[in-house]
Design a protein around this motif. Structure first.
Motif, PDB file in Angstrom:
ATOM      1  N   ILE A   1      -0.173  -0.845  12.703  1.00  0.00           N
ATOM      2  CA  ILE A   1       0.570  -0.120  11.679  1.00  0.00           C
ATOM      3  C   ILE A   1      -0.363   0.930  11.090  1.00  0.00           C
ATOM      4  O   ILE A   1      -1.573   0.699  10.992  1.00  0.00           O
ATOM      5  CB  ILE A   1       1.133  -1.068  10.589  1.00  0.00           C
ATOM      6  CG1 ILE A   1       2.108  -0.334   9.675  1.00  0.00           C
ATOM      7  CG2 ILE A   1       0.022  -1.764   9.832  1.00  0.00           C
ATOM      8  CD1 ILE A   1       2.958  -1.264   8.814  1.00  0.00           C
ATOM      9  N   ALA A   2       0.191   2.088  10.780  1.00  0.00           N
ATOM     10  CA  ALA A   2      -0.634   3.188  10.264  1.00  0.00           C
ATOM     11  C   ALA A   2       0.083   3.881   9.113  1.00  0.00           C
ATOM     12  O   ALA A   2       1.266   4.210   9.209  1.00  0.00           O
ATOM     13  CB  ALA A   2      -0.911   4.189  11.378  1.00  0.00           C
ATOM     14  N   LEU A   3      -0.664   4.090   8.020  1.00  0.00           N
ATOM     15  CA  LEU A   3      -0.148   4.778   6.847  1.00  0.00           C
ATOM     16  C   LEU A   3      -1.072   5.955   6.529  1.00  0.00           C
ATOM     17  O   LEU A   3      -2.192   5.760   6.058  1.00  0.00           O
ATOM     18  CB  LEU A   3      -0.084   3.837   5.639  1.00  0.00           C
ATOM     19  CG  LEU A   3       0.387   4.452   4.322  1.00  0.00           C
ATOM     20  CD1 LEU A   3       1.836   4.947   4.427  1.00  0.00           C
ATOM     21  CD2 LEU A   3       0.244   3.440   3.188  1.00  0.00           C
ATOM     22  N   PRO A   4      -0.621   7.193   6.817  1.00  0.00           N
ATOM     23  CA  PRO A   4      -1.446   8.354   6.470  1.00  0.00           C
ATOM     24  C   PRO A   4      -1.630   8.454   4.961  1.00  0.00           C
ATOM     25  O   PRO A   4      -0.679   8.293   4.198  1.00  0.00           O
ATOM     26  CB  PRO A   4      -0.637   9.542   6.994  1.00  0.00           C
ATOM     27  CG  PRO A   4       0.276   8.968   8.023  1.00  0.00           C
ATOM     28  CD  PRO A   4       0.595   7.577   7.531  1.00  0.00           C
ATOM     29  N   ILE A   5      -2.881   8.694   4.570  1.00  0.00           N
ATOM     30  CA  ILE A   5      -3.220   8.902   3.157  1.00  0.00           C
ATOM     31  C   ILE A   5      -4.135  10.121   3.131  1.00  0.00           C
ATOM     32  O   ILE A   5      -5.311  10.018   3.488  1.00  0.00           O
ATOM     33  CB  ILE A   5      -3.911   7.663   2.552  1.00  0.00           C
ATOM     34  CG1 ILE A   5      -3.022   6.426   2.678  1.00  0.00           C
ATOM     35  CG2 ILE A   5      -4.291   7.918   1.099  1.00  0.00           C
ATOM     36  CD1 ILE A   5      -3.711   5.122   2.316  1.00  0.00           C
ATOM     37  N   GLY A   6      -3.586  11.252   2.761  1.00  0.00           N
ATOM     38  CA  GLY A   6      -4.362  12.491   2.818  1.00  0.00           C
ATOM     39  C   GLY A   6      -4.722  12.806   4.257  1.00  0.00           C
ATOM     40  O   GLY A   6      -3.891  12.705   5.152  1.00  0.00           O
TER      41      GLY A   6
ATOM     42  N   TYR B   1       0.831  -1.209   0.000  1.00  0.00           N
ATOM     43  CA  TYR B   1       0.000   0.000   0.000  1.00  0.00           C
ATOM     44  C   TYR B   1       0.868   1.262   0.000  1.00  0.00           C
ATOM     45  O   TYR B   1       0.563   2.244  -0.665  1.00  0.00           O
ATOM     46  CB  TYR B   1      -0.944   0.017   1.202  1.00  0.00           C
ATOM     47  CG  TYR B   1      -1.857  -1.180   1.266  1.00  0.00           C
ATOM     48  CD1 TYR B   1      -2.394  -1.748   0.112  1.00  0.00           C
ATOM     49  CD2 TYR B   1      -2.172  -1.771   2.482  1.00  0.00           C
ATOM     50  CE1 TYR B   1      -3.221  -2.861   0.174  1.00  0.00           C
ATOM     51  CE2 TYR B   1      -3.007  -2.879   2.545  1.00  0.00           C
ATOM     52  CZ  TYR B   1      -3.516  -3.416   1.388  1.00  0.00           C
ATOM     53  OH  TYR B   1      -4.338  -4.514   1.451  1.00  0.00           O
ATOM     54  N   LYS B   2       1.957   1.218   0.753  1.00  0.00           N
ATOM     55  CA  LYS B   2       2.878   2.363   0.804  1.00  0.00           C
ATOM     56  C   LYS B   2       3.478   2.621  -0.576  1.00  0.00           C
ATOM     57  O   LYS B   2       3.622   3.776  -0.989  1.00  0.00           O
ATOM     58  CB  LYS B   2       3.985   2.087   1.822  1.00  0.00           C
ATOM     59  CG  LYS B   2       4.995   3.198   1.978  1.00  0.00           C
ATOM     60  CD  LYS B   2       6.027   2.806   3.037  1.00  0.00           C
ATOM     61  CE  LYS B   2       7.187   3.747   3.020  1.00  0.00           C
ATOM     62  NZ  LYS B   2       8.245   3.318   3.943  1.00  0.00           N
ATOM     63  N   ALA B   3       3.806   1.570  -1.315  1.00  0.00           N
ATOM     64  CA  ALA B   3       4.343   1.730  -2.669  1.00  0.00           C
ATOM     65  C   ALA B   3       3.307   2.372  -3.586  1.00  0.00           C
ATOM     66  O   ALA B   3       3.647   3.159  -4.476  1.00  0.00           O
ATOM     67  CB  ALA B   3       4.785   0.378  -3.228  1.00  0.00           C
ATOM     68  N   ALA B   4       2.033   2.063  -3.355  1.00  0.00           N
ATOM     69  CA  ALA B   4       0.974   2.620  -4.191  1.00  0.00           C
ATOM     70  C   ALA B   4       0.645   4.063  -3.824  1.00  0.00           C
ATOM     71  O   ALA B   4       0.515   4.925  -4.693  1.00  0.00           O
ATOM     72  CB  ALA B   4      -0.289   1.769  -4.076  1.00  0.00           C
ATOM     73  N   PHE B   5       0.519   4.358  -2.513  1.00  0.00           N
ATOM     74  CA  PHE B   5       0.074   5.681  -2.066  1.00  0.00           C
ATOM     75  C   PHE B   5       1.211   6.631  -1.736  1.00  0.00           C
ATOM     76  O   PHE B   5       1.014   7.844  -1.688  1.00  0.00           O
ATOM     77  CB  PHE B   5      -0.820   5.545  -0.822  1.00  0.00           C
ATOM     78  CG  PHE B   5      -2.147   4.922  -1.106  1.00  0.00           C
ATOM     79  CD1 PHE B   5      -3.150   5.646  -1.728  1.00  0.00           C
ATOM     80  CD2 PHE B   5      -2.397   3.612  -0.746  1.00  0.00           C
ATOM     81  CE1 PHE B   5      -4.384   5.073  -1.991  1.00  0.00           C
ATOM     82  CE2 PHE B   5      -3.632   3.021  -1.003  1.00  0.00           C
ATOM     83  CZ  PHE B   5      -4.626   3.758  -1.628  1.00  0.00           C
ATOM     84  N   GLY B   6       2.411   6.090  -1.481  1.00  0.00           N
ATOM     85  CA  GLY B   6       3.521   6.933  -1.052  1.00  0.00           C
ATOM     86  C   GLY B   6       3.434   7.221   0.433  1.00  0.00           C
ATOM     87  O   GLY B   6       2.618   6.670   1.154  1.00  0.00           O
ATOM     88  N   GLY B   7       4.292   8.115   0.895  1.00  0.00           N
ATOM     89  CA  GLY B   7       4.285   8.496   2.302  1.00  0.00           C
ATOM     90  C   GLY B   7       5.129   7.580   3.155  1.00  0.00           C
ATOM     91  O   GLY B   7       5.850   6.714   2.659  1.00  0.00           O
ATOM     92  N   GLU B   8       5.028   7.795   4.447  1.00  0.00           N
ATOM     93  CA  GLU B   8       5.764   7.012   5.440  1.00  0.00           C
ATOM     94  C   GLU B   8       4.804   6.526   6.507  1.00  0.00           C
ATOM     95  O   GLU B   8       3.790   7.170   6.786  1.00  0.00           O
ATOM     96  CB  GLU B   8       6.856   7.875   6.101  1.00  0.00           C
ATOM     97  CG  GLU B   8       7.944   8.339   5.143  1.00  0.00           C
ATOM     98  CD  GLU B   8       8.734   7.195   4.524  1.00  0.00           C
ATOM     99  OE1 GLU B   8       8.965   6.171   5.211  1.00  0.00           O
ATOM    100  OE2 GLU B   8       9.112   7.308   3.345  1.00  0.00           O
ATOM    101  N   PHE B   9       5.120   5.406   7.134  1.00  0.00           N
ATOM    102  CA  PHE B   9       4.304   4.907   8.220  1.00  0.00           C
ATOM    103  C   PHE B   9       4.398   5.873   9.401  1.00  0.00           C
ATOM    104  O   PHE B   9       5.484   6.309   9.760  1.00  0.00           O
ATOM    105  CB  PHE B   9       4.747   3.512   8.666  1.00  0.00           C
ATOM    106  CG  PHE B   9       4.643   2.481   7.580  1.00  0.00           C
ATOM    107  CD1 PHE B   9       3.452   2.276   6.906  1.00  0.00           C
ATOM    108  CD2 PHE B   9       5.738   1.716   7.229  1.00  0.00           C
ATOM    109  CE1 PHE B   9       3.345   1.324   5.903  1.00  0.00           C
ATOM    110  CE2 PHE B   9       5.649   0.762   6.233  1.00  0.00           C
ATOM    111  CZ  PHE B   9       4.457   0.566   5.568  1.00  0.00           C
TER     112      PHE B   9
END
Length: 139
Positions: free
Chosen positions: A56-61, A21-29
């Motif tokens: 685990i948490a991945l901010p998306i917007g 998901y990080k590869a798709a959306f970008g950002g950092e955990f």
């Protein structure tokens, strides 16, 4: 006003999925907690699970995609059925208590709302319609 974020349960591959998901959306955990970080006598873990993901948490917007691995002693999630929860980030303890009380009425509480081992105010339940919720106030 509270924020609503998706939360997905995994059978030991949360880290792999979240890297995808990080590869798709970008950002950092913004948060990664492994079971070994919270291990205690009330959490009986197999040795092969201590490095699994507890949170685990991945901010998306403005929102955050969250997840965890389910320990073997809790059973497996059916990957073809509902394996997600709606996570609500409350703006206050009062809002968290109100949401927990109202939404859990007629349902079944999995974890009463209160101070969590990871430092937030947290509770988890299944509502009367079978939807799973997590309510949290991080302070």
């Amino acid at each position: 006003m509270a924020l609503i974020n998706p939360h997905i349960n995994f059978n030991g591959n949360a880290e792999e999925a979240f890297n995808f998901y990080k590869a798709a959306f970008g950002g950092e955990f913004s948060n990664v907690v492994r079971f070994k970080d919270m291990q205690n006598s009330e959490l009986p873990l197999a040795e092969n699970e201590v490095n699994n993901i507890m949170h685990i948490a991945l901010p998306i917007g403005a929102n955050t995609l969250m997840g965890n691995d389910i320990p073997e002693f809790m059973g497996k999630v059916d990957e073809n059925e509902n394996r997600s929860k709606i996570s609500v980030s409350a703006e206050s303890k009062d809002e968290a208590d109100k949401l927990f009380t109202v939404l859990s009425a007629g349902g079944s509480v999995e974890m009463p709302i209160g101070d969590s081992p990871w430092g937030s105010y947290f509770g988890m339940f299944r509502d009367k319609f079978g939807i799973e919720w997590m309510i949290e106030y991080a302070g």
